[in-house]
Design a protein around this motif. Structure first.
Motif, PDB file in Angstrom:
ATOM      1  N   ASP A   1      -7.758   7.386   2.235  1.00  0.00           N
ATOM      2  CA  ASP A   1      -8.388   6.080   2.423  1.00  0.00           C
ATOM      3  C   ASP A   1      -7.350   4.962   2.608  1.00  0.00           C
ATOM      4  O   ASP A   1      -7.593   3.815   2.238  1.00  0.00           O
ATOM      5  CB  ASP A   1      -9.312   5.757   1.255  1.00  0.00           C
ATOM      6  CG  ASP A   1      -8.598   5.733  -0.078  1.00  0.00           C
ATOM      7  OD1 ASP A   1      -7.474   6.256  -0.156  1.00  0.00           O
ATOM      8  OD2 ASP A   1      -9.178   5.191  -1.043  1.00  0.00           O
TER       9      ASP A   1
ATOM     10  N   GLY B   1      -8.518   1.765   4.855  1.00  0.00           N
ATOM     11  CA  GLY B   1      -9.450   0.861   4.178  1.00  0.00           C
ATOM     12  C   GLY B   1      -8.756  -0.018   3.156  1.00  0.00           C
ATOM     13  O   GLY B   1      -8.988  -1.223   3.081  1.00  0.00           O
ATOM     14  N   ARG B   2      -7.905   0.589   2.342  1.00  0.00           N
ATOM     15  CA  ARG B   2      -7.155  -0.196   1.347  1.00  0.00           C
ATOM     16  C   ARG B   2      -6.194  -1.157   2.033  1.00  0.00           C
ATOM     17  O   ARG B   2      -6.033  -2.298   1.604  1.00  0.00           O
ATOM     18  CB  ARG B   2      -6.355   0.731   0.445  1.00  0.00           C
ATOM     19  CG  ARG B   2      -7.167   1.481  -0.528  1.00  0.00           C
ATOM     20  CD  ARG B   2      -6.220   2.253  -1.419  1.00  0.00           C
ATOM     21  NE  ARG B   2      -6.921   3.307  -2.085  1.00  0.00           N
ATOM     22  CZ  ARG B   2      -6.716   3.616  -3.346  1.00  0.00           C
ATOM     23  NH1 ARG B   2      -5.833   2.973  -4.038  1.00  0.00           N
ATOM     24  NH2 ARG B   2      -7.392   4.594  -3.895  1.00  0.00           N
ATOM     25  N   TRP B   3      -5.541  -0.699   3.072  1.00  0.00           N
ATOM     26  CA  TRP B   3      -4.597  -1.555   3.794  1.00  0.00           C
ATOM     27  C   TRP B   3      -5.311  -2.745   4.413  1.00  0.00           C
ATOM     28  O   TRP B   3      -4.815  -3.870   4.349  1.00  0.00           O
ATOM     29  CB  TRP B   3      -3.884  -0.749   4.882  1.00  0.00           C
ATOM     30  CG  TRP B   3      -2.974  -1.578   5.700  1.00  0.00           C
ATOM     31  CD1 TRP B   3      -1.708  -1.963   5.378  1.00  0.00           C
ATOM     32  CD2 TRP B   3      -3.263  -2.164   6.970  1.00  0.00           C
ATOM     33  NE1 TRP B   3      -1.201  -2.745   6.380  1.00  0.00           N
ATOM     34  CE2 TRP B   3      -2.123  -2.892   7.367  1.00  0.00           C
ATOM     35  CE3 TRP B   3      -4.372  -2.141   7.803  1.00  0.00           C
ATOM     36  CZ2 TRP B   3      -2.061  -3.578   8.569  1.00  0.00           C
ATOM     37  CZ3 TRP B   3      -4.310  -2.834   8.997  1.00  0.00           C
ATOM     38  CH2 TRP B   3      -3.176  -3.536   9.366  1.00  0.00           C
ATOM     39  N   LEU B   4      -6.468  -2.510   4.993  1.00  0.00           N
ATOM     40  CA  LEU B   4      -7.236  -3.584   5.605  1.00  0.00           C
ATOM     41  C   LEU B   4      -7.666  -4.614   4.561  1.00  0.00           C
ATOM     42  O   LEU B   4      -7.552  -5.823   4.792  1.00  0.00           O
ATOM     43  CB  LEU B   4      -8.454  -3.006   6.329  1.00  0.00           C
ATOM     44  CG  LEU B   4      -9.120  -3.883   7.371  1.00  0.00           C
ATOM     45  CD1 LEU B   4      -8.138  -4.260   8.463  1.00  0.00           C
ATOM     46  CD2 LEU B   4     -10.317  -3.162   7.968  1.00  0.00           C
ATOM     47  N   ASN B   5      -8.134  -4.162   3.418  1.00  0.00           N
ATOM     48  CA  ASN B   5      -8.523  -5.077   2.348  1.00  0.00           C
ATOM     49  C   ASN B   5      -7.338  -5.905   1.859  1.00  0.00           C
ATOM     50  O   ASN B   5      -7.441  -7.126   1.695  1.00  0.00           O
ATOM     51  CB  ASN B   5      -9.132  -4.311   1.171  1.00  0.00           C
ATOM     52  CG  ASN B   5     -10.516  -3.810   1.479  1.00  0.00           C
ATOM     53  OD1 ASN B   5     -11.221  -4.358   2.315  1.00  0.00           O
ATOM     54  ND2 ASN B   5     -10.917  -2.747   0.792  1.00  0.00           N
ATOM     55  N   SER B   6      -6.213  -5.264   1.615  1.00  0.00           N
ATOM     56  CA  SER B   6      -5.054  -6.010   1.121  1.00  0.00           C
ATOM     57  C   SER B   6      -4.503  -6.947   2.194  1.00  0.00           C
ATOM     58  O   SER B   6      -4.054  -8.052   1.888  1.00  0.00           O
ATOM     59  CB  SER B   6      -3.959  -5.067   0.617  1.00  0.00           C
ATOM     60  OG  SER B   6      -3.473  -4.255   1.645  1.00  0.00           O
TER      61      SER B   6
ATOM     62  N   GLU C   1       0.819  -1.216   0.000  1.00  0.00           N
ATOM     63  CA  GLU C   1       0.000   0.000   0.000  1.00  0.00           C
ATOM     64  C   GLU C   1       0.852   1.265   0.000  1.00  0.00           C
ATOM     65  O   GLU C   1       0.545   2.226  -0.706  1.00  0.00           O
ATOM     66  CB  GLU C   1      -0.947   0.002   1.192  1.00  0.00           C
ATOM     67  CG  GLU C   1      -2.040  -1.015   1.086  1.00  0.00           C
ATOM     68  CD  GLU C   1      -2.913  -0.832  -0.130  1.00  0.00           C
ATOM     69  OE1 GLU C   1      -3.298   0.315  -0.437  1.00  0.00           O
ATOM     70  OE2 GLU C   1      -3.209  -1.841  -0.785  1.00  0.00           O
TER      71      GLU C   1
ATOM     72  N   PHE D   1      -6.311  -8.565   4.513  1.00  0.00           N
ATOM     73  CA  PHE D   1      -7.164  -9.753   4.573  1.00  0.00           C
ATOM     74  C   PHE D   1      -6.957 -10.666   3.369  1.00  0.00           C
ATOM     75  O   PHE D   1      -6.951 -11.886   3.504  1.00  0.00           O
ATOM     76  CB  PHE D   1      -8.634  -9.360   4.706  1.00  0.00           C
ATOM     77  CG  PHE D   1      -9.010  -8.961   6.105  1.00  0.00           C
ATOM     78  CD1 PHE D   1      -8.753  -9.801   7.171  1.00  0.00           C
ATOM     79  CD2 PHE D   1      -9.606  -7.745   6.353  1.00  0.00           C
ATOM     80  CE1 PHE D   1      -9.088  -9.437   8.476  1.00  0.00           C
ATOM     81  CE2 PHE D   1      -9.949  -7.373   7.643  1.00  0.00           C
ATOM     82  CZ  PHE D   1      -9.686  -8.215   8.709  1.00  0.00           C
ATOM     83  N   VAL D   2      -6.764 -10.095   2.195  1.00  0.00           N
ATOM     84  CA  VAL D   2      -6.526 -10.917   1.005  1.00  0.00           C
ATOM     85  C   VAL D   2      -5.211 -11.674   1.134  1.00  0.00           C
ATOM     86  O   VAL D   2      -5.146 -12.886   0.894  1.00  0.00           O
ATOM     87  CB  VAL D   2      -6.547 -10.041  -0.271  1.00  0.00           C
ATOM     88  CG1 VAL D   2      -6.026 -10.814  -1.465  1.00  0.00           C
ATOM     89  CG2 VAL D   2      -7.947  -9.535  -0.528  1.00  0.00           C
TER      90      VAL D   2
END
Length: 75
Positions: free
Chosen positions: A38, A41-46, A29, A48-49
């Protein structure tokens, strides 16, 4: 005495995967987008993936392939 739901060895593996996932997600990120509004939010999504893919690979796919190959080889 109750038996633990998650073994100590599995807890250690999950902790290592968690730390690696946090570091990879942060590096990805920060390198790609910097720190925009944001970021979290992007960090959290990446995170979890990366965590999900690494966990499934390490704890399910690799042992399953190892077991299959050992059964096919007759070991």
């Amino acid at each position: 005495m109750k038996k633990a739901l998650i073994s100590t060895q599995l807890k250690t593996k999950l902790l290592v995967i968690l730390i690696i996932s946090i570091l990879l997600a942060s590096a990805l990120e920060l390198y790609t987008f910097g720190i925009p509004s944001d970021f979290f939010g992007r960090w959290l999504n990446s995170f979890f993936v990366i965590f999900f893919l690494t966990t499934v690979t390490v704890l399910a796919i690799v042992p399953a392939i190892n077991y299959t190959v050992n059964k096919a080889a007759g070991k």
